[in-house]
Design an enzyme around this catalytic site. Structure first.
Site, mmCIF file in Angstrom:
data_model
loop_
_atom_site.group_PDB
_atom_site.id
_atom_site.type_symbol
_atom_site.label_atom_id
_atom_site.label_comp_id
_atom_site.label_asym_id
_atom_site.label_seq_id
_atom_site.Cartn_x
_atom_site.Cartn_y
_atom_site.Cartn_z
ATOM 1 N N ASP A 35 1.111 -1.075 0.040
ATOM 2 C CA ASP A 35 0.307 -0.105 -0.057
ATOM 3 C C ASP A 35 0.542 0.910 -0.442
ATOM 4 O O ASP A 35 1.178 2.049 -0.864
ATOM 5 C CB ASP A 35 -0.826 0.571 1.265
ATOM 6 C CG ASP A 35 -2.550 0.098 0.723
ATOM 7 O OD1 ASP A 35 -2.895 -0.118 -0.149
ATOM 8 O OD2 ASP A 35 -3.173 -0.192 1.730
ATOM 9 N N ASP A 56 -9.700 -2.586 2.362
ATOM 10 C CA ASP A 56 -9.279 -1.991 2.901
ATOM 11 C C ASP A 56 -9.900 -2.620 3.947
ATOM 12 O O ASP A 56 -10.196 -2.000 5.101
ATOM 13 C CB ASP A 56 -9.343 -0.751 2.872
ATOM 14 C CG ASP A 56 -8.113 -0.067 1.595
ATOM 15 O OD1 ASP A 56 -7.029 -0.554 2.106
ATOM 16 O OD2 ASP A 56 -9.004 0.772 1.244
#
Length: 533
Positions: free
Chosen positions: A384, A437
Site C-alpha cells: 500500500d 481495506d
C-alpha cells in the site's frame, strides 16, 4: 442445500475476485485545492473551486466549475451574494493588451494566450471589468498562479479559469449574438461530511457482519424434526462447507501480494475501457454469487422446509426452487446496476453487491494463525505505502491513485470499492474505500472470533472486541489523514495494520498467549478438543 452455483465454481470465482480487490485505496474524489505556499504578498490567496452559473437570453444553463486565482480578491461563498454580471469578450481575445471592447461593469472573458494571468487581470481591470474569466486551452482546471515580478498587489478584481468544454458552450452562445450573464461564487466545503460517517459505519458493519455471519445464520436448535429426518443431508452440507474453505498460508500470502503488484503495473500501463468492462463483469458475477449466498443462507437458517423443493435444470442439475428464484433476482439486480451504473443512485446497488460479496469471501478465505496474518498484512502494508506514496519516484505518478480513479479508462470507473455521495458538500463527489481495506483486516478480525470461540473466551477476555475497535479507530485515522493531506488518496492499511495486527500482537504478549496465537492450528486435535470442552 443446493445452491445456484456449484461449490468449485463458487470458490474459484470468489478467490479471483479477492485477488482483484487489491486495486484499491481510500480517497475522496474532487479534492479541494488549497495550493502551495504563496510566492509573494500579491499571490497570497488560496486556490478555490468556483461555481460559474450562466444564463443565455435569460434561460439558465448548466452550472460550470472553475478555479480561482492566487491574486485579486476572494469571491463570496454564498450563491445569493455571487457576482452576477453580463459577459463580454475582450479584444484582443487573449486580453494581453488594452481591450477595444467596452468592459465596464462586466465579466471580461478571454482565452489562455501567451501572457501571464496577472497581465490579463490588469488589462481587464483597467478596462473597467469587475471580474476576469479565462478559458483554458485544455479540458481541465488549471491553476492561476502569479509571478514575483508582477504587480499583483494592484489587482482588485477576482479571476477565474474554466476548462475548454465549458468555455466552448459560452463562446457559441455569445458568437450567435445571445446575451450571456454569469454569476461567480466559491462555496466552502464542510470540514466533515456525513458521508464519511456513513462509510465508516458501512465498513465496520461489514467486518462485524461477516465475522458473526456463521453465528447469525446457524440453524435454529428447535428444528429437531428436520435434523432427525435428514441427518445424511446435513452431514453432506457440512462436508461441502468444509471443502469451500480456502486456508491462506504464508507462501501464498507473499505470492498473492507480488502477483497483485504485477497486475497493478499492467493495469497502470494498459488500462482501457474494455479492460475495465472485464472488471465490471467480474464484479457483477462475484456480487451475484455473494448476494445469492447471503440470501439463501439466511432463508435456509430460518426455514429449512422452503429449501426442500427441488428442480432439475440443464448445467445446474438438481437445484432448490427457492435458490433458483433468488439467483434470477440477483442477476436482474446486477444487470440493472450495469445499465444504470452512471446514475446518481447507482452507488446503492454497487455497495449492496460489494458488501454481500465481501461477506461471502470472508466465509471462504481464512487465516489459520497470527503468523500467516503477520506475513499477509505486513506485505500488504508495504504494498500500500509503496504504490501510493513511493511509486511517483519511479513512475512520476501515484500508480494506485491513477488505477483506482480509472484515469485512462475512457470514463469508466473500477467498481471494486464502496462509495457514498457527499450529502452536504456543495461540490458533490464521493467518499470511497476499497474492498481490500475491508477484506485484509477482516480476515484477522474473523480469525480472532474463531480463536475466541475455540478457546472459550468471553467478549471481554477475548480478542474480537479489541480488534474490531482497533479497525474502527484505524479507519478514523485514515479519514483524518485524508483531511490533513487535502484529499490525497491514503493507503488505508498504513493505519489499519498497526491498529489491528499490532493490537493483537501486543495483547497476546501481555496475556502470555502470543505463542499459541502464532502457531495456532484450527485443524489440530487439541484445538478441536479445547473448542468442545
Amino acid at each position: 442445500m443446493a445452491l445456484f452455483f456449484s461449490s468449485p465454481t463458487r470458490s474459484l470465482l470468489l478467490f479471483f475476485c479477492f485477488f482483484l480487490f487489491v486495486i484499491r485505496l481510500s480517497y475522496a474524489d474532487d479534492a479541494s485545492h488549497d495550493g502551495d505556499s504563496p510566492k509573494s504578498p500579491g499571490c497570497a490567496l488560496p486556490f478555490k473551486l468556483v461555481k460559474v452559473e450562466n444564463w443565455v437570453n435569460g434561460v439558465k444553463g448548466e452550472t460550470l466549475s472553475g478555479m480561482s486565482a492566487r491574486f485579486g480578491v476572494l469571491l463570496p461563498s454564498e450563491a445569493e451574494k455571487g457576482l452576477r454580471l453580463s459577459a463580454v469578450f475582450s479584444n484582443p481575445l487573449n486580453c494581453c493588451s488594452s481591450s477595444s471592447s467596452k468592459l465596464t461593469s462586466s465579466i471580461a472573458m478571454s482565452i489562455r494566450g501567451d501572457c501571464s494571468f496577472t497581465e490579463k487581470a490588469e488589462v481587464a481591470q483597467s478596462g473597467g471589468a469587475k471580474a476576469l474569466l479565462v478559458i483554458n486551452n485544455e479540458d481541465d482546471l488549471a491553476e492561476m498562479t502569479c509571478e514575483e515580478t508582477s504587480s499583483a498587489l494592484n489587482i482588485s478584481i477576482p479571476a477565474v479559469i474554466i476548462p475548454k468544454s465549458g468555455g466552448d458552450y459560452l463562446n457559441k452562445s455569445m458568437a450567435n449574438g445571445q446575451k450571456v450573464e454569469l454569476k461567480l461564487y466559491a462555496p466552502t466545503r464542510p470540514i466533515v461530511d456525513y458521508s464519511v460517517i456513513c462509510l465508516w459505519m458501512m465498513a465496520v458493519g461489514t467486518v462485524i457482519c461477516a465475522t458473526l455471519w456463521a453465528e447469525f445464520t446457524a440453524p435454529e436448535e428447535s428444528d429437531e424434526r428436520y435434523n432427525e429426518l435428514s441427518p445424511k443431508e446435513n452431514s453432506n452440507a457440512a462436508g461441502d462447507a468444509e471443502q469451500e474453505i480456502i486456508n491462506i498460508n504464508a507462501r501464498s500470502a507473499v505470492v498473492f501480494v507480488l502477483t497483485a503488484s504485477t497486475f497493478l503495473v499492467l493495469l497502470y500501463f494498459f488500462m482501457s475501457t474494455w479492460f475495465v468492462w472485464v472488471l465490471i463483469i467480474l464484479f457483477c458475477l462475484g456480487g451475484v454469487q455473494g448476494m445469492h449466498n447471503c440470501i439463501v443462507t439466511l432463508l435456509s437458517s430460518r426455514c429449512r422446509k422452503c429449501m426442500e423443493k427441488k428442480m432439475n435444470l440443464p448445467l445446474l442439475g438438481e437445484t432448490s426452487i427457492v435458490s433458483f428464484v433468488v439467483g434470477c433476482c440477483c442477476l436482474i439486480l446486477a444487470v440493472f446496476w450495469i445499465v444504470y451504473r452512471r446514475t446518481s443512485y447507482s452507488w446503492i446497488g454497487q455497495d449492496f453487491l460489494g458488501i454481500c460479496l465481501m461477506i461471502t469471501v470472508l466465509q471462504v478465505a481464512r487465516l489459520p494463525n497470527i503468523k500467516v496474518a503477520a506475513v499477509l498484512l505486513c506485505c500488504a502494508f508495504v504494498y500500500d505505502i509503496f504504490w501510493v506514496f513511493l511509486s511517483p519516484i519511479i513512475f512520476h505518478q501515484s500508480v494506485m491513485i491513477v488505477v483506482a480513479r480509472g484515469d485512462n479508462s475512457g470514463g469508466e470507473s473500477i467498481p471494486m470499492l464502496l462509495r457514498i455521495p457527499r450529502f452536504t458538500d456543495p461540490w458533490g463527489g464521493y467518499d470511497m474505500i476499497g474492498f481490500g481495506d475491508i477484506l485484509f483486516p477482516g480476515l484477522l478480525v474473523s480469525f480472532s472470533r474463531r480463536y475466541d470461540n475455540a478457546t472459550k473466551k468471553t467478549l471481554s477476555t477475548g480478542y474480537f472486541l479489541w480488534l474490531i475497535s482497533g479497525y474502527g479507530f484505524g479507519l478514523f485515522l485514515t479519514y483524518l489523514g485524508l483531511y490533513i493531506m487535502n484529499g490525497h488518496g491514503q493507503p488505508a492499511l498504513l493505519y489499519l495494520v498497526p491498529c489491528t495486527l499490532g493490537i493483537c500482537v501486543i495483547l497476546g504478549m501481555l496475556r502470555g498467549e502470543i505463542k499459541d496465537l502464532w502457531s495456532y492450528d484450527p485443524d489440530a486435535p487439541s484445538s478441536k478438543d479445547s473448542g468442545e470442552a
